[in-house]
Design a protein around this motif. Structure first.
Motif, mmCIF file in Angstrom:
data_model
loop_
_atom_site.group_PDB
_atom_site.id
_atom_site.type_symbol
_atom_site.label_atom_id
_atom_site.label_comp_id
_atom_site.label_asym_id
_atom_site.label_seq_id
_atom_site.Cartn_x
_atom_site.Cartn_y
_atom_site.Cartn_z
ATOM 1 N N SER A 194 43.406 36.835 48.264
ATOM 2 C CA SER A 194 43.276 38.159 48.875
ATOM 3 C C SER A 194 44.666 38.740 49.066
ATOM 4 C CB SER A 194 42.548 38.071 50.224
ATOM 5 O OG SER A 194 41.217 37.631 50.044
ATOM 6 N N PHE A 195 44.927 39.848 48.439
ATOM 7 C CA PHE A 195 46.192 40.555 48.620
ATOM 8 C C PHE A 195 46.021 42.008 48.182
ATOM 9 C CE2 PHE A 195 46.402 37.861 44.803
ATOM 10 C CZ PHE A 195 46.426 38.827 43.792
ATOM 11 N N HIS A 196 46.875 42.879 48.718
ATOM 12 C CA HIS A 196 46.862 44.318 48.425
ATOM 13 C C HIS A 196 45.501 44.953 48.717
ATOM 14 C CE1 HIS A 196 50.768 43.750 46.706
ATOM 15 N NE2 HIS A 196 50.316 42.984 45.725
ATOM 16 N N GLY A 197 44.752 44.384 49.682
ATOM 17 C CA GLY A 197 43.481 44.962 50.073
ATOM 18 C C GLY A 197 42.326 44.635 49.157
ATOM 19 N N GLU A 244 51.429 36.949 42.319
ATOM 20 C CA GLU A 244 51.180 36.808 43.749
ATOM 21 C C GLU A 244 50.902 35.351 44.135
ATOM 22 O OE1 GLU A 244 51.547 39.001 46.001
ATOM 23 O OE2 GLU A 244 51.814 40.788 44.760
ATOM 24 N N ALA A 245 50.225 34.612 43.253
ATOM 25 C CA ALA A 245 49.897 33.218 43.557
ATOM 26 C C ALA A 245 51.071 32.279 43.311
ATOM 27 C CB ALA A 245 48.698 32.774 42.719
ATOM 28 N N GLN A 246 52.060 32.743 42.519
ATOM 29 C CA GLN A 246 53.204 31.910 42.160
ATOM 30 C C GLN A 246 52.773 30.626 41.438
ATOM 31 O OE1 GLN A 246 56.654 32.878 42.762
ATOM 32 N NE2 GLN A 246 55.440 34.758 42.928
ATOM 33 N N MET A 247 51.694 30.738 40.681
ATOM 34 C CA MET A 247 51.149 29.609 39.930
ATOM 35 C C MET A 247 50.104 30.151 38.964
ATOM 36 S SD MET A 247 48.541 28.073 42.824
ATOM 37 C CE MET A 247 47.591 27.127 41.659
ATOM 38 N N ILE A 248 49.621 29.280 38.068
ATOM 39 C CA ILE A 248 48.500 29.648 37.200
ATOM 40 C C ILE A 248 47.237 29.082 37.831
ATOM 41 C CG2 ILE A 248 47.513 29.502 34.889
ATOM 42 C CD1 ILE A 248 50.309 29.090 33.797
ATOM 43 N N PRO A 249 46.414 29.912 38.454
ATOM 44 C CA PRO A 249 45.260 29.405 39.205
ATOM 45 C C PRO A 249 44.210 28.779 38.300
ATOM 46 C CG PRO A 249 45.778 31.696 39.767
ATOM 47 C CD PRO A 249 46.529 31.368 38.525
ATOM 48 N N SER A 250 43.360 27.986 38.923
ATOM 49 C CA SER A 250 42.231 27.379 38.232
ATOM 50 C C SER A 250 40.989 28.244 38.423
ATOM 51 C CB SER A 250 41.971 25.969 38.769
ATOM 52 O OG SER A 250 43.122 25.164 38.646
ATOM 53 N N PHE A 300 40.430 38.649 44.871
ATOM 54 C CA PHE A 300 40.519 38.261 43.467
ATOM 55 C C PHE A 300 39.957 36.853 43.303
ATOM 56 C CE2 PHE A 300 43.685 41.439 44.151
ATOM 57 C CZ PHE A 300 43.822 42.137 42.968
ATOM 58 N N GLU A 301 39.041 36.696 42.370
ATOM 59 C CA GLU A 301 38.487 35.378 42.050
ATOM 60 C C GLU A 301 38.657 35.122 40.555
ATOM 61 O OE1 GLU A 301 34.225 32.942 41.987
ATOM 62 O OE2 GLU A 301 34.439 34.784 43.166
ATOM 63 N N VAL A 302 39.180 33.950 40.227
ATOM 64 C CA VAL A 302 39.364 33.583 38.820
ATOM 65 C C VAL A 302 38.009 33.159 38.268
ATOM 66 C CG1 VAL A 302 40.573 32.097 37.191
ATOM 67 C CG2 VAL A 302 41.729 32.872 39.287
ATOM 68 N N ALA A 303 37.429 33.984 37.427
ATOM 69 C CA ALA A 303 36.097 33.703 36.876
ATOM 70 C C ALA A 303 36.171 32.856 35.619
ATOM 71 C CB ALA A 303 35.363 35.006 36.575
ATOM 72 N N GLN A 304 37.240 33.016 34.841
ATOM 73 C CA GLN A 304 37.357 32.255 33.593
ATOM 74 C C GLN A 304 38.825 32.076 33.237
ATOM 75 O OE1 GLN A 304 35.961 34.142 29.888
ATOM 76 N NE2 GLN A 304 34.903 32.255 29.381
ATOM 77 N N ARG A 305 39.154 30.861 32.843
ATOM 78 C CA ARG A 305 40.525 30.563 32.413
ATOM 79 C C ARG A 305 40.475 29.860 31.063
ATOM 80 N NH1 ARG A 305 45.099 26.740 35.480
ATOM 81 N NH2 ARG A 305 46.190 26.136 33.563
ATOM 82 N N ALA A 314 45.766 39.916 35.233
ATOM 83 C CA ALA A 314 46.058 38.486 35.258
ATOM 84 C C ALA A 314 47.502 38.231 35.664
ATOM 85 C CB ALA A 314 45.781 37.870 33.886
ATOM 86 N N GLY A 315 48.420 39.062 35.168
ATOM 87 C CA GLY A 315 49.829 38.907 35.539
ATOM 88 C C GLY A 315 50.066 39.146 37.010
ATOM 89 N N LEU A 316 49.327 40.096 37.613
ATOM 90 C CA LEU A 316 49.465 40.366 39.048
ATOM 91 C C LEU A 316 49.007 39.167 39.867
ATOM 92 C CD1 LEU A 316 50.042 42.363 41.356
ATOM 93 C CD2 LEU A 316 47.670 43.150 41.139
ATOM 94 N N VAL A 317 47.874 38.553 39.480
ATOM 95 C CA VAL A 317 47.364 37.386 40.209
ATOM 96 C C VAL A 317 48.349 36.226 40.101
ATOM 97 C CG1 VAL A 317 45.518 35.675 40.304
ATOM 98 C CG2 VAL A 317 44.965 38.082 39.952
ATOM 99 N N ILE A 318 48.879 35.994 38.904
ATOM 100 C CA ILE A 318 49.832 34.892 38.721
ATOM 101 C C ILE A 318 51.101 35.148 39.523
ATOM 102 C CG2 ILE A 318 51.317 33.765 37.012
ATOM 103 C CD1 ILE A 318 49.079 34.149 34.977
#
Length: 278
Positions: free
Chosen positions: A251-254, A239-245, A257-262, A233-237
């Motif tokens: 898509s990064f580092h090959g 890379e996204a520079q935000m807290i995704p919904s 990533f999809e946020v399934a639950q927040r 979760a920290g890696l996604v945040i």
């Protein structure tokens, strides 16, 4: 002034040579993945800090010193852990660490005394007197240094604090050993670390957001970077520079990533897929 500037560079180069030989042996089929992971894990201890593998404060089970003695005993018996921090008033105010065996000894003493005088000894239990003095360490401590400190102090449990003295989490000797040998479980462990990884029929992997990047890399033999974040979760945040919904895709580092639950500001579930496999 007697400082050898080439010594540290030589030690780093030697460690890189050893790691390269281990990786080459695995790629050539001369070494199993589990053996490679153990050897590389031992080499990495000096480069990793306790903050990277500690149990976060949100995951720590604690005992309230102001609870009734019967409730404290029931909580200790129901817990899968043999040691629990004790706080009073506020969870930042850790006053001790109680061990199940020490609690049992005190309960046994109170029962024997009460049977002699005809009183209810359990109500006289003072959990703070039973608890050991808490052992605090800075979050920047290297894992190899902390392992040596555990062995020298003959203790297996430490509370991690930041530069302001705020509680960040806890770490045990078992946590450090697991970086070398993998998961260590016993009959009281409820779940293992890699239980946060589940494959789906679509080819995605449903990952617990709190799962560490290092654990995921070791389980799947991936190479996601863990220099900027400790968890998925920290890696996604980062890379996204935000807290995704929920439902957002990156898509990064090959990888996809999809946020399934927040849950509030925490990414609790993520779907991962290697883009090369598509």
């Amino acid at each position: 002034v007697g400082v050898d500037p080439m010594r540290e560079r030589h030690q780093t180069a030697l460690r890189d040579d050893i790691a390269g030989a281990i990786a080459l042996g695995h790629s050539g089929g001369a070494m199993e993945k589990a053996d490679r992971d153990r050897l590389l894990g031992a080499l990495d201890l000096s480069d990793r800090t306790v903050e990277e593998i500690m149990r976060h404060r949100r995951q720590i089970e604690m005992i309230n010193a102001d609870d009734a003695p019967a409730a404290i005993i029931s909580q200790m018996l129901a817990s899968p852990h043999s040691r629990l921090p004790v706080f009073r008033g506020d969870e930042e105010n850790i006053v001790g660490v109680v061990h199940t065996k020490e609690l049992l000894r005190e309960v046994d003493r109170l029962v024997r005394v009460s049977s002699a005088v005809g009183a209810n000894g359990i109500t006289e239990l003072d959990i703070v007197k039973v608890a050991m003095k808490p052992y605090f360490i800075p979050n920047t401590t290297a894992l190899d240094e902390q392992m040596r400190a555990f062995l020298e102090r003959r203790t297996h449990f430490a509370l991690v604090v930041d530069e302001y003295g705020s509680l960040l989490g806890l770490i045990t000797l078992e946590d450090i050993l697991e970086e070398i040998v993998g998961d260590i479980t016993d009959e009281f462990d409820v779940v293992s670390r890699n239980s946060g990884l589940k494959p789906s029929e679509s080819g995605d992997f449903l990952v617990d957001g709190a799962m560490t990047i290092r654990d995921l890399n070791r389980a799947m033999d991936w190479h996601l970077p863990d220099t900027e974040a400790n968890t998925i979760a920290g890696l996604v945040i980062h890379e996204a520079q935000m807290i995704p919904s929920e439902g957002q895709v990156f898509s990064f580092h090959g990888f996809r990533f999809e946020v399934a639950q927040r849950q509030e500001n925490r990414l609790s579930k993520l779907k991962l897929r290697a883009l090369q496999a598509q």
